[in-house]
Design an enzyme around this catalytic site. Structure first.
Site, PDB file in Angstrom:
ATOM      1  N   LEU A  34      61.161   7.601 123.098  1.00 12.86           N
ATOM      2  CA  LEU A  34      61.045   6.149 122.853  1.00 12.86           C
ATOM      3  C   LEU A  34      60.928   5.344 124.148  1.00 12.86           C
ATOM      4  CD1 LEU A  34      63.644   5.789 119.920  1.00 12.86           C
ATOM      5  CD2 LEU A  34      61.173   6.146 119.758  1.00 12.86           C
ATOM      6  N   ASN A  36      58.212   4.445 125.535  1.00 13.91           N
ATOM      7  CA  ASN A  36      57.127   3.475 125.405  1.00 13.91           C
ATOM      8  C   ASN A  36      56.795   3.275 123.927  1.00 13.91           C
ATOM      9  OD1 ASN A  36      55.108   1.721 126.213  1.00 13.91           O
ATOM     10  ND2 ASN A  36      53.611   3.342 126.563  1.00 13.91           N
ATOM     11  N   LYS A  85      51.219   6.991 130.695  1.00 13.89           N
ATOM     12  CA  LYS A  85      49.765   6.846 130.563  1.00 13.89           C
ATOM     13  C   LYS A  85      49.149   5.626 131.245  1.00 13.89           C
ATOM     14  CE  LYS A  85      49.957   4.320 126.238  1.00 13.89           C
ATOM     15  NZ  LYS A  85      49.453   4.122 124.904  1.00 13.89           N
ATOM     16  N   SER A 125      41.965  13.457 128.745  1.00  9.64           N
ATOM     17  CA  SER A 125      41.271  12.174 128.869  1.00  9.64           C
ATOM     18  C   SER A 125      39.922  12.364 129.557  1.00  9.64           C
ATOM     19  CB  SER A 125      42.139  11.244 129.708  1.00  9.64           C
ATOM     20  OG  SER A 125      41.395  10.165 130.200  1.00  9.64           O
ATOM     21  N   TYR A 150      47.826   9.442 137.405  1.00  7.85           N
ATOM     22  CA  TYR A 150      47.790   9.691 135.956  1.00  7.85           C
ATOM     23  C   TYR A 150      46.674  10.687 135.622  1.00  7.85           C
ATOM     24  CZ  TYR A 150      45.882   8.998 131.303  1.00  7.85           C
ATOM     25  OH  TYR A 150      45.336   9.215 130.070  1.00  7.85           O
ATOM     26  N   LYS A 154      46.533  14.862 134.142  1.00  7.98           N
ATOM     27  CA  LYS A 154      45.733  15.434 133.047  1.00  7.98           C
ATOM     28  C   LYS A 154      44.974  16.670 133.551  1.00  7.98           C
ATOM     29  CE  LYS A 154      46.944  12.581 129.860  1.00  7.98           C
ATOM     30  NZ  LYS A 154      47.900  13.050 128.835  1.00  7.98           N
ATOM     31  N   TYR A 184      39.929  12.454 125.322  1.00  7.94           N
ATOM     32  CA  TYR A 184      39.647  11.205 124.617  1.00  7.94           C
ATOM     33  C   TYR A 184      38.824  10.273 125.492  1.00  7.94           C
ATOM     34  CZ  TYR A 184      44.176  12.664 122.608  1.00  7.94           C
ATOM     35  OH  TYR A 184      45.236  13.355 122.087  1.00  7.94           O
ATOM     36  N   ASN A 206      44.631  -2.531 128.963  1.00 10.29           N
ATOM     37  CA  ASN A 206      43.398  -2.159 128.273  1.00 10.29           C
ATOM     38  C   ASN A 206      42.736  -3.354 127.599  1.00 10.29           C
ATOM     39  OD1 ASN A 206      45.222   0.723 127.646  1.00 10.29           O
ATOM     40  ND2 ASN A 206      43.336   0.743 128.821  1.00 10.29           N
TER      41      ASN A 206
HETATM   42  N1  UFG Z   1      38.441  -4.872 130.967  1.00  7.52           N
HETATM   43  C1  UFG Z   1      38.239  -6.222 131.199  1.00  7.52           C
HETATM   44  N2  UFG Z   1      39.325  -7.035 131.138  1.00  7.52           N
HETATM   45  C2  UFG Z   1      40.579  -6.589 130.863  1.00  7.52           C
HETATM   46  C3  UFG Z   1      40.767  -5.210 130.601  1.00  7.52           C
HETATM   47  C4  UFG Z   1      39.668  -4.382 130.677  1.00  7.52           C
HETATM   48  O1  UFG Z   1      37.128  -6.667 131.474  1.00  7.52           O
HETATM   49  O2  UFG Z   1      41.513  -7.387 130.835  1.00  7.52           O
HETATM   50  C5  UFG Z   1      37.278  -3.981 131.036  1.00  7.52           C
HETATM   51  C6  UFG Z   1      37.414  -2.947 132.133  1.00  7.52           C
HETATM   52  O3  UFG Z   1      36.966  -3.452 133.355  1.00  7.52           O
HETATM   53  C7  UFG Z   1      36.536  -1.822 131.566  1.00  7.52           C
HETATM   54  C8  UFG Z   1      36.690  -1.956 130.043  1.00  7.52           C
HETATM   55  O4  UFG Z   1      37.196  -3.268 129.824  1.00  7.52           O
HETATM   56  O5  UFG Z   1      35.218  -2.083 131.883  1.00  7.52           O
HETATM   57  C9  UFG Z   1      37.661  -0.958 129.467  1.00  7.52           C
HETATM   58  O6  UFG Z   1      38.869  -1.017 130.195  1.00  7.52           O
HETATM   59  P1  UFG Z   1      40.212  -0.348 129.663  1.00  7.52           P
HETATM   60  O7  UFG Z   1      41.279  -0.664 130.663  1.00  7.52           O
HETATM   61  O8  UFG Z   1      40.457  -0.711 128.247  1.00  7.52           O
HETATM   62  O9  UFG Z   1      39.866   1.206 129.663  1.00  7.52           O
HETATM   63  P2  UFG Z   1      39.451   2.153 130.884  1.00  7.52           P
HETATM   64  O10 UFG Z   1      38.098   2.656 130.542  1.00  7.52           O
HETATM   65  O11 UFG Z   1      39.619   1.545 132.189  1.00  7.52           O
HETATM   66  O12 UFG Z   1      40.602   3.234 130.797  1.00  7.52           O
HETATM   67  C10 UFG Z   1      40.603   4.193 129.803  1.00  7.52           C
HETATM   68  C11 UFG Z   1      42.036   4.622 129.464  1.00  7.52           C
HETATM   69  C12 UFG Z   1      42.645   5.449 130.544  1.00  7.52           C
HETATM   70  C13 UFG Z   1      41.706   6.526 131.018  1.00  7.52           C
HETATM   71  C14 UFG Z   1      40.376   5.933 131.398  1.00  7.52           C
HETATM   72  C15 UFG Z   1      39.380   6.966 131.795  1.00  7.52           C
HETATM   73  O13 UFG Z   1      42.854   3.504 129.217  1.00  7.52           O
HETATM   74  O14 UFG Z   1      43.821   6.055 130.054  1.00  7.52           O
HETATM   75  O15 UFG Z   1      39.845   5.252 130.275  1.00  7.52           O
HETATM   76  O16 UFG Z   1      38.229   6.400 132.312  1.00  7.52           O
HETATM   77  F1  UFG Z   1      42.202   7.176 132.091  1.00  7.52           F
END
Ligand code: UFG
Length: 342
Positions: A34, A36, A85, A125, A150, A154, A184, A206
């Site tokens: 728990l 997170n 994560k 990932s 992180y 993986k 993923y 995210n």
């Molecule tokens: N983004 C924004 N504004 C935000 C948040 C995200 O513009 O406030 C954009 C990011 O720049 C990116 C896209 O939305 O272009 C997706 O970003 P996320 O943070 O949602 O996801 P990521 O692709 O960066 O990260 C994900 C997983 C990680 C993993 C990674 C691998 O969250 O666990 O993919 O590439 F490691």
């Protein structure tokens, strides 16, 4: 009835997978510390499936407790989600990430050997691919240097599994070990019941939770990180996948029962990339809410574009993602509204 130990089963992907497992007739034991997540998730799961999963609050970095967990429950297979994560946090606290994510995997493998459990599904990932040389990404692509501690956990975890599976295959004295690693892409959305979903602690990193929290008025504005990328609308492209599709991939991966000398890796994505602006457009359409967003500088470490080839999972696991981007934004919004009114 097979018994599946789901570590991290109270978390975002874990909880949706528990639902999918119970709906497919598996008995589930959740092990979660728990750190997170919230124990309330366990009762929410029961509201969806009408089945009570067994819940063990346990820290898998404790070898003794983990062995006891295996001795008590003697699972037929393990789905190992439990890990830290947050990419950014891992840069701040690398040792804590290495300790937690690697020790828990080693303890789980030890526990499995202890009770003769032979099957593990590992939560990996697309981050292991780094910046891909071409698209779409297939499992044959080389893994690149990890962009964060992180991501490195993986990669290391996949290597540990590879060595363990190889040794088990080639050494008669070892227990056979069948390991599947699911890589993923960008999991998002929520269960259509809005009883479970993503519960980010503090300010979300995210995109989707940031969008829904901005629309809900919790955050004033969404920063779109970069609009000068080499993509059709200038914003980054990702392969977003609905968490319920992802959950079903785990159920099918359990049925993949081949004994071999290597870990079978599968990309779990839709095979289609969407830009940040396309996600925003879908969100506005499905929620009817106008989103306050502005363009901001690029975020350090972001890959310009990445999407998967899910062909291997389609062929060998008989799995396919069939939920759309609109399904993702709609369920994510429904979940956000449910959290607000709780
Ligand atoms: N983004 C924004 N504004 C935000 C948040 C995200 O513009 O406030 C954009 C990011 O720049 C990116 C896209 O939305 O272009 C997706 O970003 P996320 O943070 O949602 O996801 P990521 O692709 O960066 O990260 C994900 C997983 C990680 C993993 C990674 C691998 O969250 O666990 O993919 O590439 F490691």
């Amino acid at each position: 009835m097979e018994k599946i130990l789901v570590t991290g089963g109270a978390g975002f992907i874990g909880s949706h997978t528990v639902v999918a497992l119970q709906e497919s007739g598996y008995e589930v034991v959740i092990a979660d510390n728990l750190s997170n997540s919230d124990e309330m998730v366990v009762s929410q799961i029961k509201k969806i499936t009408k089945i009570d999963p067994v819940f063990e609050k346990i820290d898998l970095t404790c070898t003794k407790d983990t062995v006891r967990l295996f001795e008590v429950h003697k699972p037929d297979a393990v789905i190992h989600f439990a890990s830290y994560k947050a990419v950014g946090e891992s840069v701040q606290k690398p040792l804590s990430y290495y300790f937690n994510n690697i020790t828990s995997l080693l303890n789980v493998l030890d526990g499995m050997r202890h009770v003769g459990c032979e099957r593990i599904i590992f939560s990996s990932s697309c981050t292991v691919y780094g910046i891909p040389d071409e698209l779409p990404v297939t499992e044959k692509f080389p893994r690149k240097k990890a962009c964060s501690p992180y991501g490195n956990t993986k990669k290391i975890s996949e290597d540990i599994l590879a060595d363990a599976v190889y040794a088990a295959f080639h050494n008669d004295r070892e227990l056979p070990l069948k390991a599947v690693s699911l890589r993923y892409f960008n999991p998002t959305g929520a269960h259509p019941s809005a009883l479970i979903g993503e519960l980010p602690l503090g300010v979300p990193n995210n995109l989707m939770p940031y969008i829904t929290q901005t629309a809900a008025g919790i955050r004033p504005v969404l920063n779109v990180f970069g609009n000068d990328y080499n993509t059709p609308d200038g914003t980054c492209i990702r392969d977003y996948i609905h968490v319920c599709d992802l959950a079903e991939a785990h159920v099918l991966a359990l049925k993949y029962n081949k004994v071999s000398s290597f870990v079978e890796m599968f990309n779990i994505g839709t095979g289609r990339g969407y830009s940040v602006l396309e996600v925003i457009k879908s969100f506005e359409k499905m929620s009817g809410v106008h989103l306050n967003y502005e363009f901001a500088p690029r975020r350090r470490g972001d890959v310009e574009k990445i999407w998967s080839s899910p062909a291997k999972a389609e062929e060998l696991l008989n799995w396919k993602a069939y939920r759309s981007l609109d399904d993702m934004t709609e369920t994510a919004w429904k979940w956000q509204l449910a959290v607000l009114s709780a």
